[in-house]
Scaffold this motif. Sequence first.
Motif, PDB file in Angstrom:
ATOM      1  N   TRP A  58      10.016   5.219 -69.866  1.00 28.84           N
ATOM      2  CA  TRP A  58       9.304   4.249 -69.031  1.00 28.84           C
ATOM      3  C   TRP A  58       9.540   2.831 -69.541  1.00 28.84           C
ATOM      4  O   TRP A  58       9.863   1.931 -68.767  1.00 28.84           O
ATOM      5  CB  TRP A  58       7.803   4.559 -69.019  1.00 28.84           C
ATOM      6  N   GLU A  59       9.369   2.643 -70.852  1.00 28.26           N
ATOM      7  CA  GLU A  59       9.504   1.282 -71.375  1.00 28.26           C
ATOM      8  C   GLU A  59      10.928   0.759 -71.258  1.00 28.26           C
ATOM      9  O   GLU A  59      11.150  -0.410 -70.924  1.00 28.26           O
ATOM     10  CB  GLU A  59       9.035   1.184 -72.821  1.00 28.26           C
ATOM     11  N   ILE A  60      11.905   1.593 -71.532  1.00 29.16           N
ATOM     12  CA  ILE A  60      13.305   1.172 -71.379  1.00 29.16           C
ATOM     13  C   ILE A  60      13.565   0.788 -69.924  1.00 29.16           C
ATOM     14  O   ILE A  60      14.174  -0.258 -69.648  1.00 29.16           O
ATOM     15  CB  ILE A  60      14.268   2.281 -71.848  1.00 29.16           C
ATOM     16  N   ASN A  61      13.093   1.597 -68.987  1.00 25.31           N
ATOM     17  CA  ASN A  61      13.286   1.285 -67.563  1.00 25.31           C
ATOM     18  C   ASN A  61      12.552   0.014 -67.146  1.00 25.31           C
ATOM     19  O   ASN A  61      13.034  -0.732 -66.286  1.00 25.31           O
ATOM     20  CB  ASN A  61      12.880   2.473 -66.689  1.00 25.31           C
ATOM     21  N   GLU A  62      11.395  -0.268 -67.745  1.00 28.53           N
ATOM     22  CA  GLU A  62      10.699  -1.533 -67.480  1.00 28.53           C
ATOM     23  C   GLU A  62      11.575  -2.724 -67.900  1.00 28.53           C
ATOM     24  O   GLU A  62      11.668  -3.710 -67.175  1.00 28.53           O
ATOM     25  CB  GLU A  62       9.363  -1.587 -68.232  1.00 28.53           C
ATOM     26  N   CYS A  63      12.196  -2.621 -69.070  1.00 35.24           N
ATOM     27  CA  CYS A  63      13.085  -3.694 -69.543  1.00 35.24           C
ATOM     28  C   CYS A  63      14.291  -3.846 -68.620  1.00 35.24           C
ATOM     29  O   CYS A  63      14.719  -4.965 -68.324  1.00 35.24           O
ATOM     30  CB  CYS A  63      13.549  -3.412 -70.969  1.00 35.24           C
ATOM     31  N   ILE A  64      14.836  -2.718 -68.170  1.00 36.52           N
ATOM     32  CA  ILE A  64      15.972  -2.761 -67.234  1.00 36.52           C
ATOM     33  C   ILE A  64      15.538  -3.418 -65.928  1.00 36.52           C
ATOM     34  O   ILE A  64      16.235  -4.303 -65.414  1.00 36.52           O
ATOM     35  CB  ILE A  64      16.515  -1.341 -66.976  1.00 36.52           C
ATOM     36  N   ASN A  65      14.387  -3.015 -65.388  1.00 31.70           N
ATOM     37  CA  ASN A  65      13.899  -3.562 -64.115  1.00 31.70           C
ATOM     38  C   ASN A  65      13.591  -5.054 -64.194  1.00 31.70           C
ATOM     39  O   ASN A  65      13.679  -5.762 -63.198  1.00 31.70           O
ATOM     40  CB  ASN A  65      12.655  -2.806 -63.644  1.00 31.70           C
ATOM     41  N   SER A  72      17.517  -4.192 -73.444  1.00 30.00           N
ATOM     42  CA  SER A  72      18.022  -2.928 -72.894  1.00 30.00           C
ATOM     43  C   SER A  72      19.511  -2.723 -73.140  1.00 30.00           C
ATOM     44  O   SER A  72      20.044  -1.667 -72.831  1.00 30.00           O
ATOM     45  CB  SER A  72      17.741  -2.862 -71.390  1.00 30.00           C
ATOM     46  N   ALA A  73      20.195  -3.719 -73.678  1.00 26.95           N
ATOM     47  CA  ALA A  73      21.638  -3.656 -73.968  1.00 26.95           C
ATOM     48  C   ALA A  73      22.462  -3.402 -72.709  1.00 26.95           C
ATOM     49  O   ALA A  73      23.529  -2.800 -72.764  1.00 26.95           O
ATOM     50  CB  ALA A  73      21.933  -2.598 -75.028  1.00 26.95           C
ATOM     51  N   GLY A  74      21.944  -3.846 -71.577  1.00 28.61           N
ATOM     52  CA  GLY A  74      22.685  -3.700 -70.330  1.00 28.61           C
ATOM     53  C   GLY A  74      22.651  -2.302 -69.747  1.00 28.61           C
ATOM     54  O   GLY A  74      23.471  -1.959 -68.895  1.00 28.61           O
ATOM     55  N   ALA A  75      21.705  -1.478 -70.179  1.00 25.56           N
ATOM     56  CA  ALA A  75      21.600  -0.109 -69.670  1.00 25.56           C
ATOM     57  C   ALA A  75      21.320  -0.116 -68.169  1.00 25.56           C
ATOM     58  O   ALA A  75      20.731  -1.049 -67.632  1.00 25.56           O
ATOM     59  CB  ALA A  75      20.495   0.639 -70.400  1.00 25.56           C
TER      60      ALA A  75
END
Length: 177
Positions: A58-65, A72-75
């Motif tokens: 969830w947190e990684i996807n929040e950073c991506i969004n 997120s390193a461009g994920a």
Amino acid sequence: IYAPACETLGIVDNEGNISGRLVDGFEVDPDALTLTMTCREGITFSDGSEFNAEALAWEINECINENNTAVSAGASSAEAVDDMTVVVHFPSYANNWAEIYSQFIVISKYSYDTYGKDYMINTPVGTGPFICTNFEKNVTVEFKRNENYWQEGLPYLDGITFVCMSQETLLSSMVNN
């Protein structure tokens, strides 16, 4: 200033070696363009919610969004493939994924969903050895010992207080007195 309450996924030592802290490690697959991380068992956020793959993805996807590519390193996405494993997908290969994600700071999805983004900005809820008890912008930030911290015997202190000074004169007069 979040460091007492929030921890990073990993650790980079003085020689540049990367190891896991909240995750067991970082498995990079350049051919599949993925980074896989397995959450350590038995870690909870200071609000009592579990640190697991759902919370991390969830947190990684929040950073991506939010287009936070520095974090997120461009994920392109992150998915919880089971209760404890997260796979992060990338559009192209970069050799620094493990290094960047080792410094990724995790906050509680439960507290974010319950109290909102503004609350979390001023009252970080993480897996760290301390719990934020008071935040006064440009004045003070106070933390108390997290009695349920996952690393047994830590922390050594009962609390920490940061006093914020925005004017050099005031700081200078306090140091000299």
